[in-house]
Design a protein around this motif. Structure first.
Motif, PDB file in Angstrom:
ATOM      1  N   GLY A 125      -3.000  -9.286 -60.543  1.00 16.74           N
ATOM      2  CA  GLY A 125      -1.574  -9.380 -60.170  1.00 16.74           C
ATOM      3  C   GLY A 125      -1.275  -9.585 -58.586  1.00 16.74           C
ATOM      4  N   ALA A 126      -2.434  -9.980 -58.198  1.00 17.51           N
ATOM      5  CA  ALA A 126      -2.434 -10.392 -56.746  1.00 17.51           C
ATOM      6  C   ALA A 126      -1.588 -11.426 -56.338  1.00 17.51           C
ATOM      7  N   ALA A 127      -0.746 -11.509 -55.498  1.00 19.22           N
ATOM      8  CA  ALA A 127       0.186 -12.473 -55.060  1.00 19.22           C
ATOM      9  C   ALA A 127      -0.652 -13.649 -54.452  1.00 19.22           C
ATOM     10  N   ALA A 128      -1.519 -13.348 -53.582  1.00 17.80           N
ATOM     11  CA  ALA A 128      -2.085 -14.207 -52.633  1.00 17.80           C
ATOM     12  C   ALA A 128      -3.757 -13.725 -52.460  1.00 17.80           C
TER      13      ALA A 128
ATOM     14  N   ARG B  89       1.918 -11.345 -49.862  1.00 11.68           N
ATOM     15  CA  ARG B  89       2.293 -12.358 -49.082  1.00 11.68           C
ATOM     16  C   ARG B  89       1.150 -13.391 -49.071  1.00 11.68           C
ATOM     17  N   ALA B  90       1.438 -14.778 -48.854  1.00 18.27           N
ATOM     18  CA  ALA B  90       0.731 -15.814 -49.048  1.00 18.27           C
ATOM     19  C   ALA B  90      -0.097 -15.897 -47.517  1.00 18.27           C
ATOM     20  N   PHE B  91      -1.273 -16.383 -47.693  1.00 17.34           N
ATOM     21  CA  PHE B  91      -1.911 -16.617 -46.251  1.00 17.34           C
ATOM     22  C   PHE B  91      -1.658 -17.487 -45.576  1.00 17.34           C
ATOM     23  N   THR B  92      -1.377 -17.655 -44.296  1.00 15.33           N
ATOM     24  CA  THR B  92      -0.991 -18.863 -43.648  1.00 15.33           C
ATOM     25  C   THR B  92      -2.483 -19.667 -42.980  1.00 15.33           C
ATOM     26  N   ALA B  93      -1.969 -20.949 -42.597  1.00 14.60           N
ATOM     27  CA  ALA B  93      -3.272 -21.661 -42.194  1.00 14.60           C
ATOM     28  C   ALA B  93      -3.697 -21.078 -40.827  1.00 14.60           C
ATOM     29  N   ALA B  94      -3.082 -20.397 -40.100  1.00 11.96           N
ATOM     30  CA  ALA B  94      -3.401 -19.795 -38.645  1.00 11.96           C
ATOM     31  C   ALA B  94      -4.422 -18.815 -39.151  1.00 11.96           C
ATOM     32  N   GLU B  95      -3.866 -18.014 -40.134  1.00 14.37           N
ATOM     33  CA  GLU B  95      -4.834 -16.572 -40.720  1.00 14.37           C
ATOM     34  C   GLU B  95      -6.012 -17.341 -41.385  1.00 14.37           C
ATOM     35  N   ALA B  96      -5.878 -18.114 -41.917  1.00 12.68           N
ATOM     36  CA  ALA B  96      -7.287 -18.755 -42.593  1.00 12.68           C
ATOM     37  C   ALA B  96      -8.204 -19.219 -41.260  1.00 12.68           C
ATOM     38  N   ASP B  97      -7.721 -19.917 -40.470  1.00 10.36           N
ATOM     39  CA  ASP B  97      -8.476 -20.351 -39.361  1.00 10.36           C
ATOM     40  C   ASP B  97      -9.162 -19.022 -38.636  1.00 10.36           C
ATOM     41  N   TYR B  98      -8.241 -17.937 -38.316  1.00 10.25           N
ATOM     42  CA  TYR B  98      -8.810 -16.750 -37.892  1.00 10.25           C
ATOM     43  C   TYR B  98      -9.814 -16.271 -38.651  1.00 10.25           C
ATOM     44  N   LEU B  99      -9.598 -16.196 -40.045  1.00  8.05           N
ATOM     45  CA  LEU B  99     -10.806 -15.492 -40.559  1.00  8.05           C
ATOM     46  C   LEU B  99     -11.881 -16.339 -40.458  1.00  8.05           C
ATOM     47  N   ASP B 100     -11.820 -17.908 -40.527  1.00  8.78           N
ATOM     48  CA  ASP B 100     -12.935 -18.506 -40.426  1.00  8.78           C
ATOM     49  C   ASP B 100     -13.865 -18.359 -39.051  1.00  8.78           C
ATOM     50  N   THR B 101     -13.094 -18.037 -38.043  1.00  9.45           N
ATOM     51  CA  THR B 101     -13.572 -17.632 -36.835  1.00  9.45           C
ATOM     52  C   THR B 101     -14.588 -16.281 -36.863  1.00  9.45           C
ATOM     53  N   LEU B 102     -13.709 -15.400 -37.541  1.00  5.56           N
ATOM     54  CA  LEU B 102     -14.486 -14.115 -37.992  1.00  5.56           C
ATOM     55  C   LEU B 102     -15.636 -14.233 -38.560  1.00  5.56           C
ATOM     56  N   ALA B 103     -15.438 -15.189 -39.785  1.00  6.44           N
ATOM     57  CA  ALA B 103     -16.671 -15.170 -40.671  1.00  6.44           C
ATOM     58  C   ALA B 103     -17.801 -15.943 -39.908  1.00  6.44           C
ATOM     59  N   LEU B 104     -17.826 -16.664 -39.039  1.00  5.19           N
ATOM     60  CA  LEU B 104     -18.929 -17.560 -38.270  1.00  5.19           C
ATOM     61  C   LEU B 104     -19.642 -16.191 -37.583  1.00  5.19           C
ATOM     62  N   ALA B 105     -18.837 -15.396 -36.961  1.00  5.97           N
ATOM     63  CA  ALA B 105     -19.715 -14.134 -36.114  1.00  5.97           C
ATOM     64  C   ALA B 105     -20.236 -13.237 -37.021  1.00  5.97           C
ATOM     65  N   LEU B 106     -19.725 -12.923 -38.138  1.00  2.00           N
ATOM     66  CA  LEU B 106     -20.133 -12.015 -39.032  1.00  2.00           C
ATOM     67  C   LEU B 106     -21.291 -12.333 -39.937  1.00  2.00           C
ATOM     68  N   GLY B 107     -21.527 -13.659 -40.365  1.00  2.00           N
ATOM     69  CA  GLY B 107     -22.574 -14.097 -41.082  1.00  2.00           C
ATOM     70  C   GLY B 107     -23.990 -13.797 -40.568  1.00  2.00           C
ATOM     71  N   SER B 108     -24.369 -14.162 -39.431  1.00  2.00           N
ATOM     72  CA  SER B 108     -25.642 -13.877 -38.428  1.00  2.00           C
ATOM     73  C   SER B 108     -25.656 -12.426 -38.639  1.00  2.00           C
ATOM     74  N   LEU B 109     -24.770 -11.583 -38.262  1.00  2.00           N
ATOM     75  CA  LEU B 109     -24.737  -9.994 -38.075  1.00  2.00           C
ATOM     76  C   LEU B 109     -25.420  -9.553 -39.227  1.00  2.00           C
ATOM     77  N   LEU B 110     -24.584  -9.953 -40.649  1.00  2.00           N
ATOM     78  CA  LEU B 110     -25.011  -9.365 -41.870  1.00  2.00           C
ATOM     79  C   LEU B 110     -26.526  -9.720 -42.119  1.00  2.00           C
ATOM     80  N   GLU B 111     -26.933 -10.836 -41.898  1.00  3.22           N
ATOM     81  CA  GLU B 111     -28.345 -11.152 -42.325  1.00  3.22           C
ATOM     82  C   GLU B 111     -29.390 -10.381 -41.317  1.00  3.22           C
ATOM     83  N   LEU B 112     -28.827 -10.065 -40.129  1.00  3.55           N
ATOM     84  CA  LEU B 112     -29.893  -9.255 -39.265  1.00  3.55           C
ATOM     85  C   LEU B 112     -29.760  -8.062 -39.753  1.00  3.55           C
ATOM     86  N   GLN B 113     -28.831  -7.196 -40.329  1.00  4.00           N
ATOM     87  CA  GLN B 113     -28.727  -5.797 -40.580  1.00  4.00           C
ATOM     88  C   GLN B 113     -29.383  -5.650 -41.852  1.00  4.00           C
TER      89      GLN B 113
END
Length: 621
Positions: free
Chosen positions: A277-280, A302-326
Motif C-alpha cells: 500500500g505504499a504510495a511512492a 508522497r512521490a519522490f522528487t528528482a532533487a530528492e533522488a539526486d540527493y540520495l544518489d550523492t548519499l549512496a556514493l558515500a555509503l557504498g565504500s563505507l559499508l564495504e569497509l565495515q
C-alpha cells in the motif's frame, strides 16, 4: 467594450502577480515575472527571458506568449549579450524592440527581450525604466533563490557527513545498517526504509528495517521488498515508482528522469507497492569500489522528487565504500583470504589489461619452467693457482748477502745461481785452520821422533780438531753459491734490495715451483661446502684467460676454515687435467665445482632460502 478590456487586463495582471508570489522553481519565477512585466506593466506584445546554462550558452527559460515563435528576437538578444548593454531597435512601422542584459555578481547571467509593438518615445522610455527596475528585482529573486539552494546543499552535506561519522562509530555491520535506515527515514519523511547488502555477485540479503530491531526474513512483505531491491541491484541504477515529477528541479532533470524511467524494469516495485500500500517507492543502489555494495528502499506517502533522488544518489556514493569497509572489518582471516583470492581470480579472468596479464602469464610460465626443468648445479668459488710442489731455498749458514740475481717470476734451470753469500771471512778462516792443522801435524811428528807418547797424542787431537774445523769451513765455502734445486719458476723472493745485509741460518730466500705440475686452491664458502665431494669435476676460468675453460678434479677437502671478509671459507685442493694452458703461480680466477643437477629456480633462490631458514630458527624460542 473598453471597460471589459480593462477588466480583462486587470484580471490577467492579478493572475501574473499571484503566480509570481507562488513561484517555486526558477522557470516558474521567470515566467511569472515576464507575465507581470509584459501584461501588467509595459503592455507589450511578446517577451523572452534568457538565462545562462552550465555549458556557457544562453537558452530561453520563459517566453510569452508560449505558443508563438519568438526566433525573430534572437538577433537583438545576441547583440545585447555581446555588448552587455541595453539595445533598442525600431523598425519602419514604428514597432519597438528592446533587449536588456542581466548581470549577477559582475557576471553575465542572461537577458530580457521585449517586443513592445507600436510605441512612442514616452512609452519606450517607460518600458526601459520598468525593465531596468524589474531586472534588478528578478536578479534579486534569483540571488535569494541561489542562496536558498546553497543553504539546502549545505544542510544536505552536513547530513551526509554526520551519517558517515555516525556509521563509523558503530561496532558491527548490523548496528551500522540499523542506524542508517533510521536516519534516512527521518531525513526524507519515510514511514519505512530497508537496507539489503550484497552477498556475492547476484545475491542480496535484507539487513535492516527502520524502526524495527527484529524482522522475519521469510515474511512475504520482506521477500517482495527484496525482489524490488534486486531490480535496482541488477540494473545498477535507482528506480523511482511512480516516476518522479521533476519537483523543485530543472526541466532538464525531469526529462532525464522520465527517459530513464521508461527504460527501467520496475515490475517488482509495482508488485510490492500493491502489496504494502505504499504510495511512492525509491530504490537506490549503493555503489562500492567495483560493485554494488547494497540497496536502500524508501517508502512514503508522497512521490519522490528528482532533487530528492539526486540527493540520495550523492548519499549512496558515500555509503557504498563505507559499508564495504565495515563488512570487511568484521570478517575473519579466512574470509578475507577468500575474498582476496576471488578478487585476484576475477581480475585474471576478465578481459581487461591484456598486456599486463600476458606479461604476468609469461613470467609465471618462465618460473614454472625454471622450477621443473633440471640443469647442472655447480658451486662457484674463488680460485688460486699454485705449484703442486713448492720448495723453499734457505740460507745455509749465517753470513752476509753478496749477490742475488734471481727475482720472483724468473724461470730458472737446475743448478742456476740464485744468490751468493759473502766468503771473505770463510777464506780467512780456511787459511787459519790450515795453518793450525800444519802446526799440529808438525808437533805430532816431533813428539813421535822423541818417543813422547803423551805429546804425540795431544798433538794428534789438536790436528783432528783443526782438520774438522777446516772441513766445516770448506763445507760452508762450497755452499756460498745458492742454486736452483730443479727446473722451475721463482714464486717468491726478491733480495736485490738487501745486498750486504746479514742472513740468519734457515732464512727463506726464495720459493720455487716446477713448471709442469700445478694445483688449484678453491676457497669454498661454508654454506656450500656440503655440496662438494672428493673426485668431483669442475672448470676453472682465470682472470688472465677469460675465454678459456680449464678442467680440474677435486683431490682434497681441508677440514679447517679460514675467516676472510666476514665469511668462513674452506680450502679445497684440485688437480688440473692434462691439456691445461701455460700457467703461472698466483694466477687468480673463478672455479665451478659440479654438484649434480637441480632446477635453476632452486639454485638461484637457495642462498636466500637458507638465510631465511637460519633467521627463522634464530627467532624461534
Amino acid at each position: 467594450m473598453a471597460a471589459v478590456s480593462a477588466s480583462f487586463s486587470e484580471t490577467i495582471a492579478a493572475q501574473a502577480w499571484r503566480s509570481l508570489g507562488q513561484a517555486a522553481t526558477a522557470e516558474q519565477l521567470c515566467t511569472a515575472w515576464l507575465e507581470v512585466l509584459v501584461n501588467a506593466l509595459v503592455h507589450g506584445r511578446a517577451g523572452l527571458v534568457l538565462l545562462g546554462q552550465p555549458d556557457g550558452s544562453f537558452a530561453p527559460v520563459a517566453a510569452l506568449p508560449a505558443e508563438r515563435d519568438l526566433s525573430y528576437l534572437s538577433e537583438i538578444a545576441t547583440e545585447a549579450l555581446r555588448s552587455r548593454e541595453g539595445v533598442v531597435r525600431t523598425d519602419e512601422l514604428g514597432h519597438a524592440r528592446l533587449a536588456y542584459p542581466l548581470e549577477l555578481r559582475e557576471a553575465l547571467a542572461g537577458a530580457v527581450v521585449l517586443d513592445l509593438g507600436p510605441a512612442d518615445a514616452a512609452a519606450l522610455e517607460r518600458a526601459l525604466r520598468l525593465t531596468h527596475w524589474g531586472a534588478g528585482w528578478l536578479l534579486d529573486l534569483l540571488r535569494q533563490r541561489e542562496s536558498g539552494q546553497a543553504l539546502v546543499s549545505l544542510q544536505q552535506g552536513r547530513f551526509v557527513l554526520d551519517t558517515l561519522l555516525a556509521l563509523q562509530n558503530e561496532r558491527t555491520e548490523r548496528e551500522a545498517a540499523l542506524a542508517l535506515v533510521n536516519r534516512v527515514a527521518r531525513e526524507f519523511g519515510c514511514h519505512q526504509v530497508q537496507l539489503a547488502v550484497s552477498r556475492g555477485k547476484k545475491t542480496l540479503k535484507t539487513l535492516a528495517l527502520s524502526h524495527a530491531a527484529v524482522f522475519d526474513e521469510r515474511a512475504s512483505a520482506v521477500n517482495l521488498a527484496a525482489q524490488a531491491m534486486h531490480e535496482a541491484f541488477d540494473q545498477r541504477q535507482r528506480i523511482v515508482w511512480p516516476a518522479a515529477d521533476g519537483g523543485p528541479g530543472s526541466a532538464t532533470g525531469a526529462s532525464q528522469a522520465t527517459s530513464q524511467a521508461s527504460s527501467q524494469v520496475s515490475v517488482a516495485h509495482r508488485r510490492y507497492a500493491d502489496a504494502s500500500g505504499a504510495a511512492a517507492l525509491l530504490s537506490v543502489p549503493l555503489i562500492g569500489v567495483d560493485r554494488v555494495a547494497g540497496v536502500l528502499l524508501l517508502e512514503r506517502d508522497r512521490a519522490f522528487t528528482a532533487a530528492e533522488a539526486d540527493y540520495l544518489d550523492t548519499l549512496a556514493l558515500a555509503l557504498g565504500s563505507l559499508l564495504e569497509l565495515q563488512r570487511e572489518a568484521g570478517q575473519g582471516a579466512v574470509a578475507r583470504s577468500l575474498r582476496t583470492a576471488r578478487r585476484w581470480l576475477g581480475w585474471a579472468t576478465d578481459g581487461g589489461h591484456p598486456a599486463i596479464k600476458l606479461g604476468v602469464g609469461a613470467v609465471a610460465l618462465l618460473l614454472v619452467l625454471l622450477a621443473v626443468i633440471p640443469a647442472p648445479f655447480r658451486i662457484s668459488a674463488q680460485a688460486l693457482v699454485e705449484g703442486s710442489v713448492q720448495r723453499s731455498v734457505v740460507a745455509p749458514f749465517e753470513g752476509f748477502l753478496r749477490d742475488a740475481p734471481a727475482r720472483a717470476g724468473d724461470v730458472v734451470k737446475a743448478g742456476q745461481l740464485l744468490a751468493r753469500l759473502e766468503d771473505k771471512d770463510l777464506l780467512l778462516e780456511k787459511v787459519r785452520w790450515e795453518s793450525e792443522l800444519e802446526v799440529a801435524l808438525r808437533k805430532e811428528r816431533d813428539a813421535m821422533a822423541k818417543g813422547n807418547r803423551v805429546d804425540q797424542r795431544l798433538a794428534a787431537a789438536q790436528a783432528n780438531q783443526a782438520r774438522a774445523q777446516l772441513d766445516l769451513v770448506l763445507g760452508k765455502i762450497a755452499r756460498v753459491l745458492v742454486t736452483a734445486p730443479f727446473d722451475g719458476i721463482v714464486v717468491k723472493g726478491d733480495l736485490s734490495q738487501q745486498l750486504g745485509s746479514p742472513l740468519e741460518l734457515g732464512k727463506v730466500l726464495y720459493e720455487l715451483a716446477p713448471l709442469d705440475s700445478w694445483r688449484v686452491i678453491l676457497k669454498v664458502d661454508e654454506r656450500d661446502i656440503g655440496y662438494v665431494e672428493v673426485g668431483a669435476s669442475g672448470e676453472l676460468v682465470l682472470a688472465s684467460l677469460p675465454g678459456r675453460n680449464t678442467a680440474f678434479t677435486v683431490k682434497k677437502l681441508t677440514p679447517v676454515s679460514v675467516a676472510e671478509e666476514g665469511h668462513n671459507y674452506f680450502r679445497v685442493e684440485a688437480e688440473l687435467q692434462p691439456g691445461a694452458p701455460s700457467l703461472s703461480p698466483n694466477m687468480e680466477g673463478v672455479g665451478k665445482i659440479d654438484a649434480g643437477r637441480a632446477s635453476l629456480l632452486w639454485a638461484w633462490s637457495r642462498p636466500l632460502v637458507d638465510w631465511a631458514r637460519l633467521a627463522w630458527w634464530k627467532l624461534m624460542p
